[in-house]
Design a protein around this motif. Sequence first.
Motif, PDB file in Angstrom:
ATOM      1  N   ILE A 272       0.861  -1.182   0.000  1.00 38.19           N
ATOM      2  CA  ILE A 272       0.000   0.000   0.000  1.00 38.19           C
ATOM      3  C   ILE A 272       0.901   1.237   0.000  1.00 38.19           C
ATOM      4  CG2 ILE A 272      -1.800   1.261   1.246  1.00 38.19           C
ATOM      5  CD1 ILE A 272      -2.740  -1.485   0.281  1.00 38.19           C
ATOM      6  N   SER A 273       0.607   2.169  -0.895  1.00 39.15           N
ATOM      7  CA  SER A 273       1.373   3.410  -0.971  1.00 39.15           C
ATOM      8  C   SER A 273       1.105   4.260   0.265  1.00 39.15           C
ATOM      9  CB  SER A 273       0.986   4.191  -2.230  1.00 39.15           C
ATOM     10  OG  SER A 273       1.529   5.493  -2.201  1.00 39.15           O
ATOM     11  N   ALA A 274       2.175   4.704   0.934  1.00 41.28           N
ATOM     12  CA  ALA A 274       2.021   5.565   2.104  1.00 41.28           C
ATOM     13  C   ALA A 274       1.470   6.926   1.694  1.00 41.28           C
ATOM     14  CB  ALA A 274       3.360   5.730   2.813  1.00 41.28           C
ATOM     15  N   ALA A 275       1.795   7.374   0.499  1.00 39.58           N
ATOM     16  CA  ALA A 275       1.359   8.687   0.018  1.00 39.58           C
ATOM     17  C   ALA A 275      -0.125   8.716  -0.340  1.00 39.58           C
ATOM     18  CB  ALA A 275       2.189   9.112  -1.183  1.00 39.58           C
ATOM     19  N   THR A 276      -0.593   7.655  -1.011  1.00 35.69           N
ATOM     20  CA  THR A 276      -1.974   7.662  -1.508  1.00 35.69           C
ATOM     21  C   THR A 276      -2.909   6.764  -0.716  1.00 35.69           C
ATOM     22  OG1 THR A 276      -1.604   5.838  -3.060  1.00 35.69           O
ATOM     23  CG2 THR A 276      -1.151   8.088  -3.864  1.00 35.69           C
ATOM     24  N   GLY A 277      -2.367   5.811   0.004  1.00 37.06           N
ATOM     25  CA  GLY A 277      -3.201   4.849   0.720  1.00 37.06           C
ATOM     26  C   GLY A 277      -3.806   3.804  -0.199  1.00 37.06           C
ATOM     27  N   GLN A 278      -3.373   3.776  -1.457  1.00 38.41           N
ATOM     28  CA  GLN A 278      -3.890   2.853  -2.458  1.00 38.41           C
ATOM     29  C   GLN A 278      -2.899   1.711  -2.691  1.00 38.41           C
ATOM     30  OE1 GLN A 278      -6.979   3.119  -3.869  1.00 38.41           O
ATOM     31  NE2 GLN A 278      -7.220   4.788  -2.386  1.00 38.41           N
ATOM     32  N   PRO A 279      -3.396   0.554  -3.131  1.00 40.20           N
ATOM     33  CA  PRO A 279      -2.479  -0.550  -3.456  1.00 40.20           C
ATOM     34  C   PRO A 279      -1.543  -0.168  -4.605  1.00 40.20           C
ATOM     35  CG  PRO A 279      -4.763  -1.309  -3.392  1.00 40.20           C
ATOM     36  CD  PRO A 279      -4.803   0.179  -3.300  1.00 40.20           C
ATOM     37  N   VAL A 280      -0.303  -0.640  -4.510  1.00 44.05           N
ATOM     38  CA  VAL A 280       0.684  -0.417  -5.564  1.00 44.05           C
ATOM     39  C   VAL A 280       0.617  -1.608  -6.504  1.00 44.05           C
ATOM     40  CG1 VAL A 280       3.146  -0.135  -6.063  1.00 44.05           C
ATOM     41  CG2 VAL A 280       2.162   0.903  -4.005  1.00 44.05           C
ATOM     42  N   ASP A 281       0.492  -1.332  -7.803  1.00 46.63           N
ATOM     43  CA  ASP A 281       0.395  -2.386  -8.815  1.00 46.63           C
ATOM     44  C   ASP A 281       1.691  -3.189  -8.849  1.00 46.63           C
ATOM     45  OD1 ASP A 281      -0.317  -3.980 -10.953  1.00 46.63           O
ATOM     46  OD2 ASP A 281       0.030  -2.414 -12.454  1.00 46.63           O
TER      47      ASP A 281
END
Length: 147
Positions: free
Chosen positions: A84-93
């Motif tokens: 999970i991206s710390a910046a966006t809170g979204q999963p990283v592909d």
Amino acid sequence: MKVNTESNHFYTTQRAQTSTATSTNSASFSSMLTAATAETSTVKQADFTSMTRKEMFDWMNDQIRGGKMSLDESSPFLGMTMKISAATGQPVDMATDATRINFVEKARLGIEGARSNNDPDLAKRLQAAIEIMIRQQGQAFGVDTRA
């Protein structure tokens, strides 16, 4: 109760079609099986100390498809492939993430975290994952990993 004795001629004009699919499918299955067998023999051996998340995910799926790992056994591996991206809170592909990870060390750190969070079940599953990885690495190098 009344039984209808009329005959319905609606479908009687249709011809039975002969199918060549049976012979075609058996030949294509045979060629697919040969190709799949050849493909698995050329798959490179997994190095769990330096893999991308995608490589780990693909290895795990190959193990499941090959009947060498159950879905339950795969759960800690699946967890290790998540990011999970710390910046966006979204999963990283994982397809675009080329970061190489030491999954054996990641699992060891996970065990420490599970123990500090009083989660013996997670610690047990991660320990089983480490044992699978070590067994796989040992097979790659011809080492007997049976204790």
